[in-house]
Structure formats: C-alpha cells, structure tokens
Design a protein around this motif. Structure first.
Motif, PDB file in Angstrom:
ATOM      1  N   GLN A   1     -14.091   1.083   5.918  1.00  0.00           N
ATOM      2  CA  GLN A   1     -12.980   0.318   6.345  1.00  0.00           C
ATOM      3  C   GLN A   1     -12.960   0.420   7.798  1.00  0.00           C
ATOM      4  O   GLN A   1     -12.940  -0.753   8.426  1.00  0.00           O
ATOM      5  CB  GLN A   1     -11.524   0.783   5.823  1.00  0.00           C
ATOM      6  CG  GLN A   1     -11.294   0.490   4.427  1.00  0.00           C
ATOM      7  CD  GLN A   1     -10.979  -0.657   4.094  1.00  0.00           C
ATOM      8  OE1 GLN A   1     -10.209  -1.369   4.810  1.00  0.00           O
ATOM      9  NE2 GLN A   1     -11.372  -1.211   2.862  1.00  0.00           N
TER      10      GLN A   1
ATOM     11  N   THR B   1      -5.046  -0.246   6.580  1.00  0.00           N
ATOM     12  CA  THR B   1      -5.715   0.172   5.538  1.00  0.00           C
ATOM     13  C   THR B   1      -6.247   1.636   5.648  1.00  0.00           C
ATOM     14  O   THR B   1      -6.512   2.321   4.821  1.00  0.00           O
ATOM     15  CB  THR B   1      -6.663  -0.817   5.039  1.00  0.00           C
ATOM     16  OG1 THR B   1      -7.837  -0.940   6.359  1.00  0.00           O
ATOM     17  CG2 THR B   1      -6.126  -2.177   4.717  1.00  0.00           C
TER      18      THR B   1
ATOM     19  N   MET C   1       0.667  -1.138  -0.105  1.00  0.00           N
ATOM     20  CA  MET C   1       0.105  -0.079   0.095  1.00  0.00           C
ATOM     21  C   MET C   1       0.824   1.178   0.036  1.00  0.00           C
ATOM     22  O   MET C   1       0.714   2.209  -0.565  1.00  0.00           O
ATOM     23  CB  MET C   1      -0.926   0.082   1.319  1.00  0.00           C
ATOM     24  CG  MET C   1      -2.020  -0.995   1.043  1.00  0.00           C
ATOM     25  SD  MET C   1      -3.295  -0.992   2.565  1.00  0.00           S
ATOM     26  CE  MET C   1      -2.391  -2.058   3.368  1.00  0.00           C
TER      27      MET C   1
ATOM     28  N   VAL D   1      -5.344  -1.275  -1.052  1.00  0.00           N
ATOM     29  CA  VAL D   1      -6.351  -1.080   0.074  1.00  0.00           C
ATOM     30  C   VAL D   1      -7.256  -2.062   0.289  1.00  0.00           C
ATOM     31  O   VAL D   1      -7.585  -2.496   1.410  1.00  0.00           O
ATOM     32  CB  VAL D   1      -6.774   0.258   0.176  1.00  0.00           C
ATOM     33  CG1 VAL D   1      -7.716   0.749   1.220  1.00  0.00           C
ATOM     34  CG2 VAL D   1      -5.451   1.284   0.327  1.00  0.00           C
TER      35      VAL D   1
END
Length: 233
Positions: free
Chosen positions: A222, A156, A99, A147
């Motif tokens: 998330q 994330t 990421m 992500v």
C-alpha cells in the motif's frame, strides 16, 4: 446448560507426535466445497493460492494437530485471517466500504473467539467450530476487501497498521498470561514434551511476531502504491 449444536471435534482427536504427519482430513464434503471454491476463483489473482492456504488449514495434518496444540491452532487462525483472507479479497470482486466498521467487526470476532469459554466450546462442538471458522474468515476477508478495494492512501495504510497492532496485542496477552487459559489444550501438549503454558506461550509468540508479517507485506504494498500515485500526480 451448555450450547450444543453438533457435539464432537471436527478434526477428530489430537494425534500423538508419531502419527501427526499422517493425520490428513479427507472429508468429502469439505473437499467438494474446496473444489467449487477453486473453480470459482482459479482465474483470478490470488485465487489458487487462497485455496491452497485453506487446504493447508483444513485438510493437511495441521487440522488434527490444532485439536491438541494451541500453537497449531494459532497457525491455523493466522492462515485464515492474515493469509487466506487477503488473497480471497484480492480474488473476489469485493467493493466493501467502511474500513473502520470491518476492522471493528473482524477484530471483535478474533478476540471473542479467543475467550476461553468460546474457544473451548468451538473445539468440542462441530457446529460452533464452523461458526468460528466462517466468521473469522468472512469478517477478515471483508476487512481486507475494504482495504484493497480503495485507492492506496494514508487511510488504507493506517487501517492495515491497526490490524497488525491488534494481532500483536492479542499475541502479547496470550504470551504473558500467567496460566493456561484453554481446557482443550491441557493434556495433548504433554505428549509433545511441552507444558500447556509453554504451548500457549508459543502460540502467543506466533501470533505476536510471524503473524504480523502478512500485515507488514500489505502495508508495504500500500505504501509503495501510494508513493507511486503521489509521484505521478
């Protein structure tokens, strides 16, 4: 000697306000690519919405308006990196890792293409224009793929927040710049009753505030998933 790949503006010339809403881009090659893209992702979550967003960016009058108005160009870029990209990442079987790497690449490209020399070159050379569009959309899709392909976690969420922050920082810089930065938008805003600097400030505000909404939505999703995982652990 300036770089020249394919001189010209892909979306044509900037239309006056009275013709803007009639300035659709019906390039058959583009429409064929969009059709193939839709056939590829139509059965996957986010696939059809992603193609619809790309149609708004490249086929609707927004394409032509973004030739003249920096604020319209910002809307175009935001649709690519903050709306179409996460939808494509959800639709495509991406399992991108790293990421941090993808965040760095996508952020660097977004900021690079907003440097005045690179930006103005893209608007006067069709080849460079498509390098800009593909690199922005591709790098952002890989970032969102990294992500979204990971289990919801603090990591994330933090990288999504980092994406939100960098977008807001670039928007703030453009909003508070003391003078117009882009030669491509020196004249057209006047026909819309705006000074070039006002148009640039509007674009900066769009990037600073509304553009952060998709990031905030992903962060909320998330966080909710992370909370659910923690509650069931």
């Amino acid at each position: 000697m300036p770089i020249t790949i394919l001189p010209g503006s892909y979306c044509g010339i900037a239309p006056p306000p009275e013709l803007a809403l009639r300035s659709w881009n019906l390039d058959p090659v583009l429409l064929a690519v969009m059709a193939v893209g839709w056939l590829t992702v139509r059965h996957r979550p986010g696939g059809t919405p992603a193609i619809l967003v790309l149609l708004v960016a490249f086929v609707s009058p927004l394409c032509a308006m973004s030739v003249g108005l920096f604020s319209a160009r910002v809307v175009h870029h935001v649709l690519l990196v903050a709306v179409a990209a996460p939808l494509l990442a959800a639709a495509l079987p991406l399992r991108a890792s790293g990421m941090g790497l993808h965040f760095t690449i996508s952020t660097a490209l977004l900021w690079l293409w907003h440097l005045p020399a690179a930006y103005d070159l893209a608007l006067r050379d069709i080849g460079v224009y498509w390098i800009m569009q593909i690199s922005l959309l591709g790098s952002a899709t890989l970032f969102w793929g990294a992500v979204l392909s990971h289990r919801a976690s603090a990591q994330t969420i933090l990288w999504s927040i980092a994406g939100l922050i960098q977008m807001g920082m670039l928007g703030a810089i453009l909003t508070f710049a003391p003078e117009p930065l882009y030669q491509a938008h020196q004249l057209a805003p006047l026909a819309w009753g705006m000074r070039p600097l006002t148009d640039q400030q509007l674009g900066g505000l769009i990037m600073w505030v509304p553009a952060m909404i998709p990031y905030a939505a992903v962060i909320a999703i998330q966080a909710r998933r992370s909370w659910r995982l923690a509650a069931t652990a």
